[in-house]
Scaffold this active site. Structure first.
Site, PDB file in Angstrom:
ATOM      1  N   HIS A 113      14.511  11.526 -12.886  1.00 20.33           N
ATOM      2  CA  HIS A 113      13.706  12.740 -12.701  1.00 20.33           C
ATOM      3  C   HIS A 113      12.757  12.980 -13.870  1.00 20.33           C
ATOM      4  CE1 HIS A 113      12.636  16.019 -10.293  1.00 20.33           C
ATOM      5  NE2 HIS A 113      13.821  16.344  -9.842  1.00 20.33           N
ATOM      6  N   ASP A 136       8.712   1.700   6.960  1.00 17.94           N
ATOM      7  CA  ASP A 136       9.121   0.579   7.818  1.00 17.94           C
ATOM      8  C   ASP A 136       8.987  -0.724   7.036  1.00 17.94           C
ATOM      9  OD1 ASP A 136       9.530  -1.356   9.703  1.00 17.94           O
ATOM     10  OD2 ASP A 136       8.007  -0.646  11.108  1.00 17.94           O
TER      11      ASP A 136
END
Length: 433
Positions: A151, A372
């Site tokens: 983060h 994908d």
């Protein structure tokens, strides 16, 4: 769920980092981010044939190429101000499960999702990596891919951009040479500060992990969400039409207020929501969309905890606090000598004993469902967390609704679930399939 680790290795960039890019400077926004990894978990129902080795090799090769453009993710922290992009690499773990992926998708509990991570939520990696991935193969042919990002150098926009680039390289649509340079020195816009007197996690203490924290998923389907937005618009004195995120946030905050009022000890008079705002398009000129970093800042507002919950009032107050974060505001907040005072005032508001802090982070409208790799789009995208008083909002898999992961103390979660607004507009821990 009995999960077996097959392998764990370090993936290094396919080409060395150029010398002039070896040092990635941290901005002050990176410095104040919690020193932890956050997971993005993607589920694919038919991701592989029996040859899982071929699938893993394909992922590792394309990950290596992607790291050659996202240099900090293969580097290591040099000090509190920079990362040495030394090509040390990222972690890649391969695991398998004999059972069906549907066992998770029918009842997607936080503890099961945590099993799909390369590290547990409260675990410190033995190797201080900035990125770690884990692929889990199920007996049914399905696959879960979890990518964990530091983060300190990544917000959800950076994470989504990384996954998008990884997908493009994996599919052969792009090579690492085709991907634009992702570097932008945000330290010039948000100058770093000397925080040597305390740890980076000083700003994250309010969301410390605890075994008493319960995380549940609340689904706001598209139809009910549209009805909620229209109801709020009609009740608004200005006729303001809230966004999906604002409407869901209002219901969640209303539920928190109800839980506060029903609690054994009603100690707070105000709810202080902190909403993460993407700053890339709020500066003048705008920052590049591919900027690497934790380029978010909290929009903080103070809401009196009232007996009667007014969603239109809540959404207008949230909208006002978010809209106020513009270029002029940011220049004043980050002006020389002003940041520390402004941050201190914000922390005072959050930690005032009369105030109840609550963080909302939206992952909506990121192209995570477009990921994908060659075996179809994910059937579900989620995350896992154990941070107290946090909600993460994600698009539902149809793109119309919102899934809200909400983490609260157990006793409070029981009351939150019974809030009339939650009961009217959300479903709890519903099946994905």
């Amino acid at each position: 769920m009995e999960l077996k680790i097959v392998s764990s290795e370090i993936i290094k960039p396919s080409s060395p980092t150029p010398q002039h890019l070896r040092t990635h400077k941290l901005s002050v926004l990176d410095q104040v981010a919690g020193d932890s990894l956050f997971p993005v978990i993607l589920f694919y129902p038919q991701a592989c044939s029996n040859d899982t080795t071929k699938t893993s090799d394909h992922l590792k090769k394309s990950l290596s190429e992607t790291l050659s453009k996202y240099h900090p993710f293969a580097g290591r922290f040099k000090d509190a101000f920079s990362i040495d992009c030394d090509d040390s690499g990222a972690v890649f773990v391969e695991a398998c499960v004999a059972g069906e992926m549907s066992e998770i998708l029918k009842q997607p509990k936080n503890d099961l999702l945590e099993e799909l991570m390369p590290y547990k939520l409260n675990e410190k990696p033995s190797v201080p990596v900035n990125l770690a991935a884990k692929v889990t193969y199920f007996g049914c042919g399905g696959m879960a891919l979890c990518v964990c990002f530091s983060h300190v150098i990544a917000d959800i926009t950076t994470a989504a951009n990384f996954i998008k680039s990884w997908v493009a390289i994996s599919r052969g649509f792009s090579t690492s040479n085709d991907i634009p340079d992702t570097f932008f020195d945000c330290s010039t816009v948000f100058p770093p500060q000397d925080f040597s007197s305390f740890s980076r996690n000083a700003f994250a203490d309010n969301h410390s992990q605890s075994a008493e924290i319960i995380t549940k998923r609340f689904t706001f389907d598209g139809v009910k969400l549209a009805d909620l937005k229209e109801k709020i618009r009609k009740e608004s004195s200005s006729g303001y039409q809230p966004t999906r995120v604002e409407a869901v946030s209002a219901v969640i905050l209303g539920g928190i207020m109800s839980a506060e009022k029903e609690g054994e000890k009603f100690n707070h008079t105000n709810l202080v929501p902190s909403v993460s705002v993407n700053l890339r398009n709020r500066t003048n000129p705008p920052l590049p969309e591919l900027s690497i970093g934790n380029i978010i800042q909290a929009a903080i507002t103070k809401l009196p905890i009232e007996k009667r919950i007014n969603y239109s009032k809540l959404t207008e107050q949230l909208h006002g606090s978010i809209r106020s974060i513009d270029d002029e505001y940011l220049k004043k907040f980050h002006a020389v000598g002003e940041f520390m005072n402004n941050m201190q005032n914000a922390l005072i508001a959050l930690f005032d004993p009369n105030n109840r802090g609550f963080t909302i982070s939206s992952w909506c409208r990121r192209p995570l469902y477009e990921a994908d790799f060659g075996w179809g789009k994910p059937i579900w995208v989620s995350t896992a967390m154990k941070h107290k008083d946090v909600a993460v909002l994600l698009d539902s898999n149809d793109g119309k609704g919102i899934e809200a992961l909400v983490a609260l103390p157990k006793k409070e979660m029981d009351k939150f679930e019974q809030d009339p607004g939650i009961l009217a507009y959300a479903s709890v821990d519903t099946s994905i399939i």
